[in-house]
Design a protein around this motif. Structure first.
Motif, PDB file in Angstrom:
ATOM      1  N   LEU A 105       0.813  -1.217   0.000  1.00 14.21           N
ATOM      2  CA  LEU A 105       0.000   0.000   0.000  1.00 14.21           C
ATOM      3  C   LEU A 105       0.848   1.270   0.000  1.00 14.21           C
ATOM      4  CD1 LEU A 105      -2.694  -1.011   2.664  1.00 14.21           C
ATOM      5  CD2 LEU A 105      -2.865  -1.158   0.165  1.00 14.21           C
ATOM      6  N   LEU A 106       2.130   1.124  -0.285  1.00 10.36           N
ATOM      7  CA  LEU A 106       3.033   2.274  -0.231  1.00 10.36           C
ATOM      8  C   LEU A 106       3.296   2.911  -1.590  1.00 10.36           C
ATOM      9  CD1 LEU A 106       5.611   0.885   2.347  1.00 10.36           C
ATOM     10  CD2 LEU A 106       4.188   2.917   2.664  1.00 10.36           C
ATOM     11  N   ASP A 107       2.623   2.458  -2.621  1.00  6.50           N
ATOM     12  CA  ASP A 107       2.862   3.006  -3.954  1.00  6.50           C
ATOM     13  C   ASP A 107       2.611   4.515  -3.969  1.00  6.50           C
ATOM     14  OD1 ASP A 107       3.391   2.935  -6.760  1.00  6.50           O
ATOM     15  OD2 ASP A 107       1.233   3.035  -7.142  1.00  6.50           O
ATOM     16  N   GLY A 108       3.647   5.278  -4.336  1.00 10.25           N
ATOM     17  CA  GLY A 108       3.541   6.737  -4.395  1.00 10.25           C
ATOM     18  C   GLY A 108       3.945   7.448  -3.121  1.00 10.25           C
ATOM     19  N   PHE A 109       4.271   6.680  -2.064  1.00  8.70           N
ATOM     20  CA  PHE A 109       4.547   7.291  -0.763  1.00  8.70           C
ATOM     21  C   PHE A 109       5.916   6.891  -0.213  1.00  8.70           C
ATOM     22  CE2 PHE A 109      -0.115   7.024  -0.893  1.00  8.70           C
ATOM     23  CZ  PHE A 109      -0.446   8.354  -0.620  1.00  8.70           C
ATOM     24  N   THR A 110       6.524   7.827   0.505  1.00 18.44           N
ATOM     25  CA  THR A 110       7.624   7.533   1.408  1.00 18.44           C
ATOM     26  C   THR A 110       7.127   7.885   2.802  1.00 18.44           C
ATOM     27  OG1 THR A 110       9.325   8.053  -0.229  1.00 18.44           O
ATOM     28  CG2 THR A 110      10.002   8.045   2.074  1.00 18.44           C
ATOM     29  N   CYS A 111       7.046   6.886   3.684  1.00 14.69           N
ATOM     30  CA  CYS A 111       6.513   7.108   5.027  1.00 14.69           C
ATOM     31  C   CYS A 111       7.622   6.963   6.053  1.00 14.69           C
ATOM     32  CB  CYS A 111       5.401   6.106   5.323  1.00 14.69           C
ATOM     33  SG  CYS A 111       3.904   6.369   4.336  1.00 14.69           S
ATOM     34  N   TYR A 112       7.702   7.933   6.949  1.00  9.61           N
ATOM     35  CA  TYR A 112       8.703   7.934   8.009  1.00  9.61           C
ATOM     36  C   TYR A 112       8.026   7.813   9.369  1.00  9.61           C
ATOM     37  CZ  TYR A 112      12.102   9.843   4.654  1.00  9.61           C
ATOM     38  OH  TYR A 112      12.934  10.052   3.579  1.00  9.61           O
ATOM     39  N   TYR A 113       8.580   6.941  10.210  1.00  5.73           N
ATOM     40  CA  TYR A 113       8.301   7.021  11.635  1.00  5.73           C
ATOM     41  C   TYR A 113       9.377   7.921  12.236  1.00  5.73           C
ATOM     42  CZ  TYR A 113       8.599   6.129  16.590  1.00  5.73           C
ATOM     43  OH  TYR A 113       8.688   6.317  17.940  1.00  5.73           O
ATOM     44  N   PHE A 114       8.968   8.877  13.073  1.00  2.95           N
ATOM     45  CA  PHE A 114       9.905   9.823  13.673  1.00  2.95           C
ATOM     46  C   PHE A 114       9.656   9.871  15.173  1.00  2.95           C
ATOM     47  CE2 PHE A 114      11.125  14.513  14.265  1.00  2.95           C
ATOM     48  CZ  PHE A 114      12.480  14.227  14.333  1.00  2.95           C
ATOM     49  N   GLY A 115      10.467   9.116  15.944  1.00  2.25           N
ATOM     50  CA  GLY A 115      10.355   9.085  17.394  1.00  2.25           C
ATOM     51  C   GLY A 115      11.347  10.060  18.003  1.00  2.25           C
ATOM     52  N   ASN A 116      10.855  11.105  18.618  1.00  3.54           N
ATOM     53  CA  ASN A 116      11.721  12.250  18.921  1.00  3.54           C
ATOM     54  C   ASN A 116      11.565  12.774  20.339  1.00  3.54           C
ATOM     55  OD1 ASN A 116       9.550  14.570  18.805  1.00  3.54           O
ATOM     56  ND2 ASN A 116       9.168  13.275  17.009  1.00  3.54           N
ATOM     57  N   MET A 117      12.417  13.764  20.669  1.00  5.36           N
ATOM     58  CA  MET A 117      12.353  14.465  21.953  1.00  5.36           C
ATOM     59  C   MET A 117      11.610  15.786  21.772  1.00  5.36           C
ATOM     60  SD  MET A 117      16.413  15.461  22.211  1.00  5.36           S
ATOM     61  CE  MET A 117      16.978  13.854  21.658  1.00  5.36           C
ATOM     62  N   GLU A 118      10.675  16.051  22.683  1.00  5.83           N
ATOM     63  CA  GLU A 118       9.822  17.238  22.523  1.00  5.83           C
ATOM     64  C   GLU A 118       9.552  17.980  23.815  1.00  5.83           C
ATOM     65  OE1 GLU A 118       5.646  19.036  22.624  1.00  5.83           O
ATOM     66  OE2 GLU A 118       6.478  17.332  23.698  1.00  5.83           O
ATOM     67  N   GLU A 119       9.590  17.279  24.952  1.00  6.39           N
ATOM     68  CA  GLU A 119       9.113  17.866  26.202  1.00  6.39           C
ATOM     69  C   GLU A 119       9.849  19.149  26.597  1.00  6.39           C
ATOM     70  OE1 GLU A 119       6.539  17.295  27.753  1.00  6.39           O
ATOM     71  OE2 GLU A 119       5.929  15.214  27.444  1.00  6.39           O
ATOM     72  N   GLU A 120      11.150  19.201  26.364  1.00  3.85           N
ATOM     73  CA  GLU A 120      11.924  20.372  26.797  1.00  3.85           C
ATOM     74  C   GLU A 120      11.799  21.557  25.843  1.00  3.85           C
ATOM     75  OE1 GLU A 120      13.512  20.556  29.719  1.00  3.85           O
ATOM     76  OE2 GLU A 120      12.770  18.541  30.162  1.00  3.85           O
ATOM     77  N   CYS A 121      11.476  21.271  24.585  1.00  7.25           N
ATOM     78  CA  CYS A 121      11.416  22.343  23.588  1.00  7.25           C
ATOM     79  C   CYS A 121      10.574  21.877  22.411  1.00  7.25           C
ATOM     80  CB  CYS A 121      12.834  22.719  23.132  1.00  7.25           C
ATOM     81  SG  CYS A 121      12.899  24.157  22.028  1.00  7.25           S
TER      82      CYS A 121
END
Length: 398
Positions: free
Chosen positions: A133-149
């Motif tokens: 189901l990914l035809d036409g798409f590049t999908c990223y999971y982005f697990g990040n730091m956010e609480e401080e800023c």
């Protein structure tokens, strides 16, 4: 949306349900407060590698990145994986990291805010790949730091890693509603100066704390100056911290500082907020400053930014909002979703507020449990959100 695709996605989510919930337990069990996300990044990256992601890496700041697909349309699934601190340990009725599962609810630090969205996002990308189901798409999971800023991680992702998505799905808790904006904020400090002397003869000095007292009172009474917006709501302000400098406990303080969390609606920004403070009568004794964030991440990476986070809202008729509605209806048998906003702030302050990248929010859990000793997320929502994430790109195709 194609009913066969919906059924296949739902069947795959059901097949992976146990793995999704085990993954949730394991990442909640890993402490990740004070932006120290290194250990949980390793665990998430291992899961993505085991699931056959096309690419898995840790970016320069130290965030987790997983990619599926190579299409021209880029979608980022954003889940911050740091948490606030434990606060008063005695107020927790269970271990904040081991947590507990009771009545279909997972309790633990970060369950709601915001580790609860990570398993669904990661497994949704795997399911999309498995079902082609990914035809036409590049999908990223982005697990990040956010609480401080807020927004610092996506800002670096775009400017340092040179990955600029076309659409962003933010996994902060939404009660399984579709959110399309929230108020912004700016962090400020006010400082008063005095003159120290021995506390036995305070008349010889000039107490900086006493100078601050009328300023705090005037700040508590200034809400009539704030703008209102029919969707985002009204601006607000909170004195969130106070401290003073003094040579000893038997001396007059010669400096006092308060920190402000000023929530901003449309028509307000850091400059208007500072101007409002300067208009207060007692502020003649205070100095107002905007805060700046340049603390290195756990990898030693610095990305200096102002602690100004603009308000934002995506038009309800925007294709991404409409795709979110379509994906929700597909996953919920045609039921109409609630489209609303967050009360708190998210990485959307950068994605949409600064970079103007279309963004919506959808995640399990209720934000009222964020930053509390009752941090929790319903397990059925964690699983059901996986369907939404996997179906969203298909809805965008329409």
């Amino acid at each position: 949306m194609n009913k066969d695709v919906i059924q296949k996605v739902q069947a795959e989510v059901k097949r992976h349900e146990k793995a999704i919930l085990t993954f949730l337990d394991e990442i909640i069990a890993i402490p990740s407060f004070d932006s120290q996300i290194g250990d949980v990044v390793k665990r998430i990256n291992k899961e993505m590698k085991d699931l056959g992601f096309d690419e898995v890496f840790t970016d320069k700041m130290g965030n987790s990145v997983g990619r599926m697909g190579n299409g021209p349309v880029k979608i980022v699934f954003d889940s911050h994986i740091d948490t606030v601190g434990i606060a008063d340990r005695t107020q927790w009725k269970w271990d904040p990291f081991k947590g507990k599962t009771e009545g279909g609810i997972k309790y633990g630090l970060g369950a709601c805010d915001e580790k609860g969205s990570t398993p669904g996002m990661v497994y949704a990308l795997k399911i999309m790949k498995d079902l082609k189901l990914l035809d036409g798409f590049t999908c990223y999971y982005f697990g990040n730091m956010e609480e401080e800023c807020d927004g610092i991680a996506p800002n670096s992702f775009v400017e340092t890693e040179k990955i600029r998505p076309d659409h962003v799905i933010i996994g902060e808790p939404t009660c399984m509603r579709i959110y399309r904006g929230h108020r912004g904020r700016v962090e400020l400090k006010v400082t008063t100066k005095g003159r120290t002397c021995h506390a036995s003869a305070p008349e010889r000095g000039d107490n900086a704390v006493y100078k601050m007292m009328p300023i705090v009172k005037e700040i508590s009474e200034m809400s009539h100056l704030f703008k209102d917006d029919p969707f985002l709501g009204k601006g607000s302000v909170v004195v969130s911290k106070i401290e003073c400098k003094t040579p000893s406990l038997n001396a007059v303080p010669d400096e006092c500082t308060i920190y402000l969390d000023r929530r901003l609606t449309f028509g307000e920004n850091e400059e208007t907020s500072i101007a409002e403070l300067h208009s207060l009568p007692s502020m003649k004794n205070g100095k107002v400053e905007e805060l700046f964030y340049d603390t290195p991440s756990y990898t030693g990476f610095k990305f200096p930014v102002s602690k100004y986070y603009p308000p934002w809202a995506l038009d309800p008729k925007h294709p991404l909002v409409q795709a979110g509605v379509e994906a929700y209806k597909a996953a919920h048998g045609g039921k109409e979703p609630v489209v609303d906003k967050w009360v708190f702030s998210t990485n959307g302050t950068y994605w949409m507020g600064k970079a103007n990248i279309p963004s919506i929010g959808f995640g399990p859990g209720n934000e009222v449990y964020a930053h509390t000793v009752n941090d929790q997320v319903p397990l059925d929502e964690v699983v059901k959100a996986t369907e939404f994430y996997a179906l969203l790109p298909q809805a965008l195709k329409k």
